[in-house]
Design a protein around this motif. Structure first.
Motif, mmCIF file in Angstrom:
data_model
loop_
_atom_site.group_PDB
_atom_site.id
_atom_site.type_symbol
_atom_site.label_atom_id
_atom_site.label_comp_id
_atom_site.label_asym_id
_atom_site.label_seq_id
_atom_site.Cartn_x
_atom_site.Cartn_y
_atom_site.Cartn_z
ATOM 1 N N PRO A 286 0.789 -1.236 0.000
ATOM 2 C CA PRO A 286 0.000 0.000 0.000
ATOM 3 C C PRO A 286 0.822 1.288 0.000
ATOM 4 O O PRO A 286 0.390 2.286 -0.600
ATOM 5 C CB PRO A 286 -0.827 -0.126 1.282
ATOM 6 N N TRP A 287 1.974 1.306 0.657
ATOM 7 C CA TRP A 287 2.795 2.518 0.638
ATOM 8 C C TRP A 287 3.279 2.850 -0.775
ATOM 9 O O TRP A 287 3.568 4.002 -1.082
ATOM 10 C CB TRP A 287 3.999 2.369 1.560
ATOM 11 N N GLU A 288 3.367 1.822 -1.625
ATOM 12 C CA GLU A 288 3.809 2.023 -3.012
ATOM 13 C C GLU A 288 2.639 2.062 -3.989
ATOM 14 O O GLU A 288 2.820 2.297 -5.184
ATOM 15 C CB GLU A 288 4.753 0.874 -3.420
ATOM 16 N N GLY A 289 1.438 1.848 -3.501
ATOM 17 C CA GLY A 289 0.277 1.751 -4.376
ATOM 18 C C GLY A 289 -0.145 3.089 -4.937
ATOM 19 O O GLY A 289 0.239 4.152 -4.454
ATOM 20 N N ASP A 290 -0.940 3.037 -5.986
ATOM 21 C CA ASP A 290 -1.487 4.263 -6.558
ATOM 22 C C ASP A 290 -2.941 4.024 -6.941
ATOM 23 O O ASP A 290 -3.433 2.902 -6.920
ATOM 24 C CB ASP A 290 -0.670 4.753 -7.761
ATOM 25 N N THR A 291 -3.627 5.105 -7.280
ATOM 26 C CA THR A 291 -5.050 5.046 -7.580
ATOM 27 C C THR A 291 -5.316 5.855 -8.840
ATOM 28 O O THR A 291 -5.833 6.965 -8.802
ATOM 29 C CB THR A 291 -5.876 5.601 -6.393
ATOM 30 N N VAL A 292 -4.928 5.283 -9.989
ATOM 31 C CA VAL A 292 -5.091 5.963 -11.276
ATOM 32 C C VAL A 292 -6.153 5.209 -12.070
ATOM 33 O O VAL A 292 -5.906 4.117 -12.572
ATOM 34 C CB VAL A 292 -3.767 6.005 -12.056
ATOM 35 N N PRO A 293 -7.366 5.757 -12.189
ATOM 36 C CA PRO A 293 -8.464 5.016 -12.819
ATOM 37 C C PRO A 293 -8.243 4.782 -14.308
ATOM 38 O O PRO A 293 -7.689 5.613 -15.008
ATOM 39 C CB PRO A 293 -9.675 5.913 -12.578
ATOM 40 N N GLU A 294 -8.707 3.617 -14.760
ATOM 41 C CA GLU A 294 -8.637 3.260 -16.180
ATOM 42 C C GLU A 294 -9.792 2.303 -16.484
ATOM 43 O O GLU A 294 -9.647 1.086 -16.439
ATOM 44 C CB GLU A 294 -7.297 2.601 -16.508
ATOM 45 N N TYR A 295 -10.943 2.886 -16.769
ATOM 46 C CA TYR A 295 -12.154 2.080 -16.964
ATOM 47 C C TYR A 295 -12.183 1.471 -18.357
ATOM 48 O O TYR A 295 -11.981 2.161 -19.358
ATOM 49 C CB TYR A 295 -13.400 2.937 -16.742
ATOM 50 N N THR A 296 -12.478 0.175 -18.433
ATOM 51 C CA THR A 296 -12.506 -0.532 -19.721
ATOM 52 C C THR A 296 -13.840 -1.197 -20.000
ATOM 53 O O THR A 296 -14.018 -1.799 -21.058
ATOM 54 C CB THR A 296 -11.425 -1.626 -19.739
ATOM 55 N N GLY A 297 -14.778 -1.114 -19.058
ATOM 56 C CA GLY A 297 -15.993 -1.896 -19.186
ATOM 57 C C GLY A 297 -15.800 -3.264 -18.552
ATOM 58 O O GLY A 297 -14.672 -3.689 -18.254
ATOM 59 N N PHE A 298 -16.895 -3.979 -18.323
ATOM 60 C CA PHE A 298 -16.849 -5.282 -17.655
ATOM 61 C C PHE A 298 -16.330 -6.348 -18.626
ATOM 62 O O PHE A 298 -16.985 -6.673 -19.618
ATOM 63 C CB PHE A 298 -18.236 -5.661 -17.137
ATOM 64 N N LYS A 299 -15.143 -6.874 -18.330
ATOM 65 C CA LYS A 299 -14.547 -7.935 -19.138
ATOM 66 C C LYS A 299 -14.106 -9.031 -18.190
ATOM 67 O O LYS A 299 -13.080 -8.910 -17.507
ATOM 68 C CB LYS A 299 -13.363 -7.401 -19.950
ATOM 69 N N GLU A 300 -14.877 -10.099 -18.121
ATOM 70 C CA GLU A 300 -14.703 -11.090 -17.060
ATOM 71 C C GLU A 300 -13.324 -11.749 -17.036
ATOM 72 O O GLU A 300 -12.894 -12.225 -15.978
ATOM 73 C CB GLU A 300 -15.785 -12.166 -17.155
ATOM 74 N N ASN A 301 -12.631 -11.790 -18.156
ATOM 75 C CA ASN A 301 -11.292 -12.378 -18.173
ATOM 76 C C ASN A 301 -10.189 -11.330 -18.116
ATOM 77 O O ASN A 301 -9.011 -11.666 -18.152
ATOM 78 C CB ASN A 301 -11.117 -13.246 -19.424
ATOM 79 N N GLU A 302 -10.610 -10.061 -18.027
ATOM 80 C CA GLU A 302 -9.626 -8.979 -17.945
ATOM 81 C C GLU A 302 -9.965 -8.106 -16.728
ATOM 82 O O GLU A 302 -9.899 -8.567 -15.604
ATOM 83 C CB GLU A 302 -9.631 -8.181 -19.253
ATOM 84 N N LYS A 303 -10.312 -6.841 -16.946
ATOM 85 C CA LYS A 303 -10.639 -5.959 -15.832
ATOM 86 C C LYS A 303 -12.161 -5.886 -15.667
ATOM 87 O O LYS A 303 -12.877 -5.685 -16.645
ATOM 88 C CB LYS A 303 -10.050 -4.563 -16.069
ATOM 89 N N TYR A 304 -12.616 -6.039 -14.401
ATOM 90 C CA TYR A 304 -14.065 -6.061 -14.221
ATOM 91 C C TYR A 304 -14.541 -5.457 -12.898
ATOM 92 O O TYR A 304 -15.713 -5.608 -12.535
ATOM 93 C CB TYR A 304 -14.600 -7.496 -14.349
ATOM 94 N N SER A 305 -13.683 -4.743 -12.171
ATOM 95 C CA SER A 305 -14.115 -4.199 -10.880
ATOM 96 C C SER A 305 -13.314 -2.956 -10.519
ATOM 97 O O SER A 305 -12.144 -2.825 -10.884
ATOM 98 C CB SER A 305 -13.937 -5.249 -9.782
ATOM 99 N N TRP A 306 -13.948 -2.036 -9.772
ATOM 100 C CA TRP A 306 -13.227 -0.900 -9.216
ATOM 101 C C TRP A 306 -12.477 -1.300 -7.947
ATOM 102 O O TRP A 306 -11.631 -0.549 -7.464
ATOM 103 C CB TRP A 306 -14.189 0.239 -8.893
ATOM 104 N N ALA A 307 -12.781 -2.441 -7.376
ATOM 105 C CA ALA A 307 -12.071 -2.890 -6.178
ATOM 106 C C ALA A 307 -10.719 -3.469 -6.565
ATOM 107 O O ALA A 307 -10.585 -4.154 -7.583
ATOM 108 C CB ALA A 307 -12.884 -3.945 -5.438
ATOM 109 N N LYS A 308 -9.718 -3.179 -5.747
ATOM 110 C CA LYS A 308 -8.432 -3.839 -5.905
ATOM 111 C C LYS A 308 -8.510 -5.232 -5.281
ATOM 112 O O LYS A 308 -9.553 -5.626 -4.755
ATOM 113 C CB LYS A 308 -7.335 -3.000 -5.249
ATOM 114 N N ALA A 309 -7.424 -5.973 -5.351
ATOM 115 C CA ALA A 309 -7.393 -7.333 -4.812
ATOM 116 C C ALA A 309 -6.349 -7.414 -3.698
ATOM 117 O O ALA A 309 -5.182 -7.712 -3.950
ATOM 118 C CB ALA A 309 -7.074 -8.341 -5.914
ATOM 119 N N PRO A 310 -6.732 -7.117 -2.437
ATOM 120 C CA PRO A 310 -5.772 -7.212 -1.334
ATOM 121 C C PRO A 310 -5.348 -8.669 -1.093
ATOM 122 O O PRO A 310 -6.150 -9.600 -1.248
ATOM 123 C CB PRO A 310 -6.549 -6.672 -0.130
#
Length: 569
Positions: free
Chosen positions: A344-368
């Protein structure tokens, strides 16, 4: 052939959540959890004074407000290696206990009970039989035939009006609704009673926090709540006694009504102790500090892997390197730039919305992840830490719950059954019973400390000074929904980076680089689905986590132009 269904939005939660499941043979064989909103407060905080961060972070949510205030000030205090006055610790603990009690009551009765209780069936109940049933479970004075008859009459008029309000659009008559009418009437009656008691708990939050939601009395280094036993304008003995009166009323409701209702519900749906298991890696953090340094606590924390209690490893302080060094977040399936896992100290929050793609990006939540593994957080995690560490108060209330549940179900309900949808509900009720005891304990500790003549709340009256170089801090709190941590990087007295890893982020987590599902997703695998057009079973399991995705989208224009103006009438 697999059938895919989408539930969007999941209702009776806080925030915006989409769940997709594939169903084959009457069971879920794949699932995706998608947080449908972006939280941008981390971006807003950059360049600001760290002492102000707690006020901003409370706006992550309109429900989980106090918890972000506490985690935020603890993060800055950790960076500065500060000790906190005992009075301030006890005041914070009282706020957190009261908020947790309020939250757990609301979750059980007002957010999740309608997954199990058929409101319309309650109209067929005999109030006398309902009273006999309630009195057999608990000696709470509110369980009278007269009260249940009044509730049935109110419900009948309500349904007759055709305006069902919070009871509209329920899956009434669903084949998975199995409670008899008398139990349904009891639950509806206690649903209404719970509205009063969650309010009383929130009154305690307001006594020590000045208001709720969004408390005002927390500051980095202590609390801004003047204590003077003889001054009517400060926290005095009259206010302490009023808080005690409220907490005693709430304790009776929690331990005589809520806990026993959760036990009865569990016993009447025993098959749900075998559904919704999911991730059995657990994370909880210690809380309710008893000292100024944050090394003695009233609630235990640690980790458990693969559901094996013998793997328990304690987290022992607010500065424990075991926790500090092992948290990371992945964004490979999240709508953010960059790929890979970062601390988290190295993390960033730069949005990049692509639409719901179940095998790619599909959520605004990160994965802790903790040590690279998905972890389930929440009351179940904390209860299991209590079992593994032989925590006395945990064992007292858990043994009560399991023994009574086993007797009602006429079959053994053991600790290993808690890894389930119903286990999460029972664990939350047990935790609430514990918080009811602990709130009164910490009120006594505060009162005793004041009567000794200690009125200290904030020792840094000459002001806080930040070093010229870079410092880092982290603060955690075991919130109603589980482990919450805030991470701050401070440079020259200003926030350089800020990341919050919240409980529902752990649980709503999308897949990571290894393809491992998050807890929501994994818990849905093999869930039965009787009617795909009414996927009640999905709601039951998801609601058992008490999702809190966030309450609003935070819009930030880097050019600092006004986006919109809202007039409050």
């Amino acid at each position: 052939m697999a059938q895919k269904i989408t539930i969007d939005p999941i209702t009776r939660i806080e925030g915006h959540l989409r769940i997709d499941v594939e169903i084959e043979g009457g069971k879920v064989n794949n699932a995706w959890a998608s947080a449908q909103m972006w939280r941008g407060i981390e971006v807003i905080l950059k360049g600001r004074d760290p002492k102000d961060a707690w006020m901003f972070t409370q706006r992550f949510c309109g429900v989980c407000t106090t918890v972000h205030a506490i985690a935020s000030v603890r993060a800055v205090e950790n960076a500065l290696n500060m000790e906190i006055p005992l009075n301030a610790q006890f005041v914070r603990n009282l706020i957190l206990c009261a908020h947790g009690i309020h939250d757990h009551i609301v979750h059980f009765y007002h957010l999740s009970a309608l997954d199990w209780v058929d409101v319309l069936s309650a109209l067929k109940a005999d109030p006398r039989k309902t009273a006999e049933l309630a009195q057999a479970i608990s000696d709470w004075e509110g369980n009278s035939e007269t009260y249940f008859k009044e509730v049935k009459d109110k419900l009948s008029a309500f349904v007759g009006s055709g305006q069902l309000g919070p009871f509209s659009s329920g899956y009434w008559g669903h084949p998975q609704m199995k409670l008899p009418p008398e139990v349904n009437l009891l639950a509806v009656a206690h649903y209404l009673s719970a509205l009063d008691y969650q309010y009383k708990a929130n009154q305690v939050v307001a006594i020590f926090g000045a208001k709720t939601p969004h408390i005002q009395t927390v500051v980095v280094g202590g609390v801004a709540l003047a204590i003077n036993p003889d001054n009517p304008a400060t926290l005095n003995m009259e206010r302490l006694m009023y808080a005690r009166e409220l907490l005693l009323q709430v304790k009776e409701f929690v331990q005589k009504v809520y806990l026993n209702d959760a036990i009865a519900l569990s016993a009447l749906y025993p098959d749900w102790f075998d559904i919704g298991k999911g991730i059995t890696n657990y994370l909880a953090v210690p809380d309710l500090p008893l000292d100024t340094k944050g090394i003695k606590f009233d609630l235990p924390g640690g980790t458990i892997f693969h559901g094996d209690l013998s793997t328990y490893k304690a987290i022992t302080s607010f500065d424990d390197p075991y926790f500090r060094d092992n948290v990371s977040e992945s964004v490979i399936h999240s709508w953010y730039k960059n790929i890979g896992s970062k601390h988290p100290w190295e993390g960033d929050t730069v949005p990049e919305y692509t639409g719901f793609k179940e095998n790619e990006k599909y959520s605004w939540a990160k994965a802790p992840r903790f040590k690279g593994e998905p972890m389930q957080v929440g009351p179940l995690a904390q209860i299991l830490m209590g079992v593994a560490s032989k925590h006395e108060l945990t064992m007292k209330w858990l043994n009560y719950a399991l023994e009574k549940c086993s007797a009602l179900a006429k079959k053994p309900i053991t600790v290993d059954k808690l890894h389930s949808t119903m286990g999460r509900h029972l664990a939350r009720a047990v935790r609430c019973a514990m918080l009811a005891d602990l709130a009164l304990k910490h009120l006594d500790l505060l009162t005793q400390n004041i009567t000794k003549g200690d009125l200290e709340i904030y020792p840094y009256r000459t002001g806080l000074r930040f070093p010229e170089g870079e410092i880092k801090g982290f603060g955690f709190h075991e919130a109603p929904r589980g482990t919450l941590s805030h991470w701050v990087v401070i440079n020259k007295g200003k926030i350089k980076n800020y990341q919050a890893v919240v409980p529902s982020t752990w649980n709503v987590s999308p897949r990571d680089e290894k393809g491992k599902r998050g807890p929501y997703e994994e818990s849905l695998i093999n869930n039965p689905i009787v009617k795909p057009e009414q996927p009640l079973e999905v709601l039951r399991t998801i609601h058992s986590f008490d999702p809190c995705i966030a309450c609003a989208v935070h819009i930030y224009d880097k050019s600092k132009k006004e986006i919109t103006r809202v007039k409050v009438l």
